[in-house]
Design an enzyme around this catalytic site. Structure first.
Site, PDB file in Angstrom:
ATOM      1  N   GLU A 171     -67.064  -1.357 -83.579  1.00 29.81           N
ATOM      2  CA  GLU A 171     -67.664  -2.060 -82.914  1.00 29.81           C
ATOM      3  C   GLU A 171     -68.563  -3.308 -83.621  1.00 29.81           C
ATOM      4  O   GLU A 171     -69.381  -2.824 -84.633  1.00 29.81           O
ATOM      5  CB  GLU A 171     -68.820  -1.119 -81.794  1.00 29.81           C
ATOM      6  N   GLU A 262     -66.040  -4.591 -74.508  1.00 30.20           N
ATOM      7  CA  GLU A 262     -66.932  -3.763 -73.947  1.00 30.20           C
ATOM      8  C   GLU A 262     -67.965  -4.356 -72.914  1.00 30.20           C
ATOM      9  O   GLU A 262     -68.457  -5.318 -73.152  1.00 30.20           O
ATOM     10  CB  GLU A 262     -67.897  -3.110 -74.961  1.00 30.20           C
ATOM     11  N   ASP A 291     -68.898   0.298 -70.697  1.00 28.50           N
ATOM     12  CA  ASP A 291     -70.114   0.794 -71.668  1.00 28.50           C
ATOM     13  C   ASP A 291     -71.075   1.401 -70.969  1.00 28.50           C
ATOM     14  O   ASP A 291     -71.338   0.567 -69.746  1.00 28.50           O
ATOM     15  CB  ASP A 291     -70.439  -0.324 -72.402  1.00 28.50           C
ATOM     16  N   GLU A 348     -70.541   7.818 -78.091  1.00 28.74           N
ATOM     17  CA  GLU A 348     -71.404   6.901 -79.028  1.00 28.74           C
ATOM     18  C   GLU A 348     -72.578   7.845 -79.300  1.00 28.74           C
ATOM     19  O   GLU A 348     -73.066   8.819 -78.779  1.00 28.74           O
ATOM     20  CB  GLU A 348     -71.862   5.913 -77.803  1.00 28.74           C
TER      21      GLU A 348
HETATM   22  P1  C2E Z   1     -74.556  -0.574 -77.040  1.00 27.55           P
HETATM   23  O1  C2E Z   1     -73.382  -1.577 -76.672  1.00 27.55           O
HETATM   24  O2  C2E Z   1     -74.552   0.531 -76.182  1.00 27.55           O
HETATM   25  O3  C2E Z   1     -74.295  -0.317 -78.417  1.00 27.55           O
HETATM   26  C1  C2E Z   1     -74.881   1.021 -78.971  1.00 27.55           C
HETATM   27  C2  C2E Z   1     -76.133   0.963 -79.486  1.00 27.55           C
HETATM   28  O4  C2E Z   1     -76.465   2.203 -80.148  1.00 27.55           O
HETATM   29  C3  C2E Z   1     -76.314  -0.021 -80.696  1.00 27.55           C
HETATM   30  O5  C2E Z   1     -77.594  -0.442 -80.911  1.00 27.55           O
HETATM   31  C4  C2E Z   1     -75.898   0.731 -81.861  1.00 27.55           C
HETATM   32  O6  C2E Z   1     -76.626   0.244 -83.239  1.00 27.55           O
HETATM   33  C5  C2E Z   1     -76.663   2.133 -81.436  1.00 27.55           C
HETATM   34  N1  C2E Z   1     -76.258   3.371 -81.958  1.00 27.55           N
HETATM   35  C6  C2E Z   1     -74.967   3.576 -82.605  1.00 27.55           C
HETATM   36  N2  C2E Z   1     -75.040   5.039 -82.898  1.00 27.55           N
HETATM   37  C7  C2E Z   1     -76.205   5.344 -82.867  1.00 27.55           C
HETATM   38  C8  C2E Z   1     -76.724   6.647 -83.205  1.00 27.55           C
HETATM   39  O7  C2E Z   1     -75.928   7.727 -83.906  1.00 27.55           O
HETATM   40  N3  C2E Z   1     -77.986   6.741 -82.872  1.00 27.55           N
HETATM   41  C9  C2E Z   1     -78.803   5.918 -82.384  1.00 27.55           C
HETATM   42  N4  C2E Z   1     -80.153   6.071 -82.118  1.00 27.55           N
HETATM   43  N5  C2E Z   1     -78.381   4.725 -81.999  1.00 27.55           N
HETATM   44  C10 C2E Z   1     -77.007   4.598 -82.212  1.00 27.55           C
HETATM   45  P2  C2E Z   1     -77.799  -2.142 -80.927  1.00 27.55           P
HETATM   46  O8  C2E Z   1     -76.924  -2.319 -82.213  1.00 27.55           O
HETATM   47  O9  C2E Z   1     -79.285  -2.294 -81.190  1.00 27.55           O
HETATM   48  O10 C2E Z   1     -77.310  -2.909 -79.772  1.00 27.55           O
HETATM   49  C11 C2E Z   1     -78.210  -2.691 -78.815  1.00 27.55           C
HETATM   50  C12 C2E Z   1     -77.459  -2.918 -77.399  1.00 27.55           C
HETATM   51  O11 C2E Z   1     -77.493  -4.727 -77.308  1.00 27.55           O
HETATM   52  C13 C2E Z   1     -75.997  -2.792 -77.158  1.00 27.55           C
HETATM   53  O12 C2E Z   1     -75.998  -1.519 -76.710  1.00 27.55           O
HETATM   54  C14 C2E Z   1     -75.321  -3.788 -76.420  1.00 27.55           C
HETATM   55  O13 C2E Z   1     -75.612  -3.561 -75.076  1.00 27.55           O
HETATM   56  C15 C2E Z   1     -76.428  -4.965 -76.805  1.00 27.55           C
HETATM   57  N6  C2E Z   1     -75.499  -5.710 -77.628  1.00 27.55           N
HETATM   58  C16 C2E Z   1     -75.230  -5.875 -79.060  1.00 27.55           C
HETATM   59  N7  C2E Z   1     -74.549  -6.826 -79.433  1.00 27.55           N
HETATM   60  C17 C2E Z   1     -74.188  -7.464 -78.443  1.00 27.55           C
HETATM   61  C18 C2E Z   1     -73.229  -8.744 -78.198  1.00 27.55           C
HETATM   62  O14 C2E Z   1     -72.628  -9.185 -79.147  1.00 27.55           O
HETATM   63  N8  C2E Z   1     -73.288  -9.115 -77.151  1.00 27.55           N
HETATM   64  C19 C2E Z   1     -73.766  -8.628 -75.765  1.00 27.55           C
HETATM   65  N9  C2E Z   1     -73.392  -8.928 -74.771  1.00 27.55           N
HETATM   66  N10 C2E Z   1     -74.714  -7.428 -76.192  1.00 27.55           N
HETATM   67  C20 C2E Z   1     -74.829  -6.966 -77.233  1.00 27.55           C
HETATM   68 CA    CA Z   2     -74.195   2.294 -74.630  1.00 26.08          CA
HETATM   69 CA    CA Z   3     -71.307  -1.552 -76.813  1.00 26.35          CA
END
Ligand code: C2E
Ligand code: CA
Ligand code: CA
Ligand code: CMP
Length: 394
Positions: A171, A262, A291, A348
């Site tokens: 991802e 997603e 998602d 996830e």
């Molecule tokens: P999401 O799409 O639900 O992504 C999953 C989030 O959970 C990611 O946070 C990831 O780093 C985190 N994660 C993955 N595995 C674990 C785990 O085992 N434990 C914990 N505590 N966390 C885990 P991240 O990278 O901070 O991203 C947060 C949200 O920001 C994402 O949730 C998504 O909704 C948004 N996001 C990130 N990148 C993009 C993007 O390029 N475009 C858009 N529109 N939204 C994005």
């Molecule tokens: Ca999620």
């Molecule tokens: Ca996602």
């Protein structure tokens, strides 16, 4: 409805206001008093609103109002108006307050009252009180500059086939690499980005970068390796969105099923265009994952309308599945639903071996989480390919 008769005073300057009025028919005059004389401000007619200022910021009536003819007024209650203003975007709220202050200061000027002096603050009250809105505008500006400087890049989190234990995809997760503040998480900037149009620029950039990196990943991890890219609603329904992906795909020479978009169910608030774009994506062969399903005001009706290929089990359910029977029940029903709808499942936020064992036992085919790896920059992500390669040649 409130009838009015010519000459009648609707309210006087300085009164406490508990409602505003929409003029259905007839005319009213708004005026202020300067000593003994009346200073007319405006004549208002059908379709116009007055008396709103006192409600919005809880101040006495800024002017008086008198009926000029027979007519009817629709009463707008404080709740009807104030609730909407409070729910508005903080920047819009700030703008409303600034405009009200300007109007009051204009009225003061007409009355010969000073707008300057020791008792009158120079800095707008609205600006001081609305710190949140100002911070938001500041952040928007910094994001925009950071986009000019190309400071947003994807980090990649591996997605595993839970049966074979190999990496089959990843991802792409946006990170802001700031020269002053280091690596900044989407939780800091994503809301502001999504509420402004900045998500369009940032989202395009993410797709371009992720698809440019994909051929090297496929070379290292296997030819069917896929990348999941998060797409927000505004971005998804932007004209030319699908053409842009298709251009990036051709440049990278990857196969359409290697691209997994997603989406969250919020995308459905974009209406018919969202469903049409989803269908277009499917016609091209891209995969579509839902998602965060089950975390918002999930609607099963939406799920049935969306031509999806994958369903992601949200981290919040995985986190609690061991101790909390209800979270486990939600996961079980998601699995059942995915089966009926023919969707692949990705869990996830897998953080412990116990969660992994349970998910495997339940038949979930793919997973990602800190147990395997955090999201990594491109070079570090490629390093994960070594065990994959060994396994393939063994
Ligand atoms: P999401 O799409 O639900 O992504 C999953 C989030 O959970 C990611 O946070 C990831 O780093 C985190 N994660 C993955 N595995 C674990 C785990 O085992 N434990 C914990 N505590 N966390 C885990 P991240 O990278 O901070 O991203 C947060 C949200 O920001 C994402 O949730 C998504 O909704 C948004 N996001 C990130 N990148 C993009 C993007 O390029 N475009 C858009 N529109 N939204 C994005
Ligand atoms: Ca999620
Ligand atoms: Ca996602
Ligand atoms: P409020 O302050 O509640 O009561 C007086 C109303 O007059 C005010 O809301 C506005 O609707 C209207 N008003 C005040 N100042 C002006 C102005 N300069 N021009 C037009 N309308 C005004």
């Amino acid at each position: 409805m409130r009838p009015m008769i010519p000459g009648e005073t609707i309210f006087r300057e300085g009164d406490i206001g508990d409602c505003a009025y929409l003029i259905e028919s007839g005319e009213v005059q708004i005026f202020i008093e300067k000593g003994e004389t009346e200073v007319p401000l405006r004549v208002l007619g059908p379709g116009e609103v007055f008396g709103e200022m006192a409600l919005i910021d809880d101040t006495p009536r800024s002017a008086s109002c008198r009926a000029l003819s027979v007519g009817q007024l629709i009463v707008v209650t404080k709740e009807q108006l104030v609730d909407r203003v409070h729910k508005a975007d903080p920047v819009v709220r700030l703008l409303v307050q600034v405009l009200l202050e300007r109007l009051r200061s204009h009225n003061n000027h007409l009355k010969g009252k000073p707008n300057f002096g020791p008792d009158v603050p120079h800095i707008s009250h609205a600006a001081v009180e609305n710190k949140e809105a100002l911070e938001r505008i500041g952040l928007e500006d910094r994001i925009s500059t950071a986009l000019d400087n190309d400071e947003f890049i994807p980090y990649y989190q591996p997605i595993y086939d839970l049966t074979s234990g190999t990496i089959i995809g990843c991802e792409a997760l946006m990170r802001w690499i700031s020269k002053t503040d280091g690596v900044i998480s989407p939780y800091v900037f994503m809301d502001v980005m999504e509420e402004s149009w900045l998500i369009l620029r940032a989202g395009r950039r993410m797709l371009e970068k992720a698809l440019a990196d994909l051929p090297v990943f496929a070379e290292n991890f296997g030819e069917n390796f896929f990348v999941g890219v998060n797409v927000s609603g505004r971005q998804f329904v932007e004209p030319g969105f699908v053409d842009h992906i298709e251009n990036c795909r051709k440049l990278s020479n990857v196969k359409a099923p290697q691209i997994k978009l997603e989406l969250t169910e919020r995308i459905m608030t974009e209406g018919e265009t969202a469903v049409q774009t989803m269908q277009e994506c499917r016609n091209f062969g891209y995969k579509l994952a839902i998602d965060d399903f089950g975390t918002g005001f999930s609607s099963l009706q939406y799920l049935a309308q969306m031509p999806l290929t994958d369903l992601k089990i949200d981290r919040s359910f995985v986190l609690k599945m061991i101790e909390d029977d209800k979270s486990l029940s939600v996961i079980r029903s998601l699995i059942h639903m995915a089966e009926l709808l023919g969707l692949k499942l990705i869990a996830e936020g897998v953080e412990t071996k116990e969660q992994l064992a349970m998910l495997k036992g339940l038949g979930v085919s793919m997973g990602q989480g800190f147990l395997f790896s955090k999201p990594l920059p491109y070079e570090d992500f490629l390093m994960l390919a070594q065990p994959n390669k060994k396994r393939k040649s063994a």
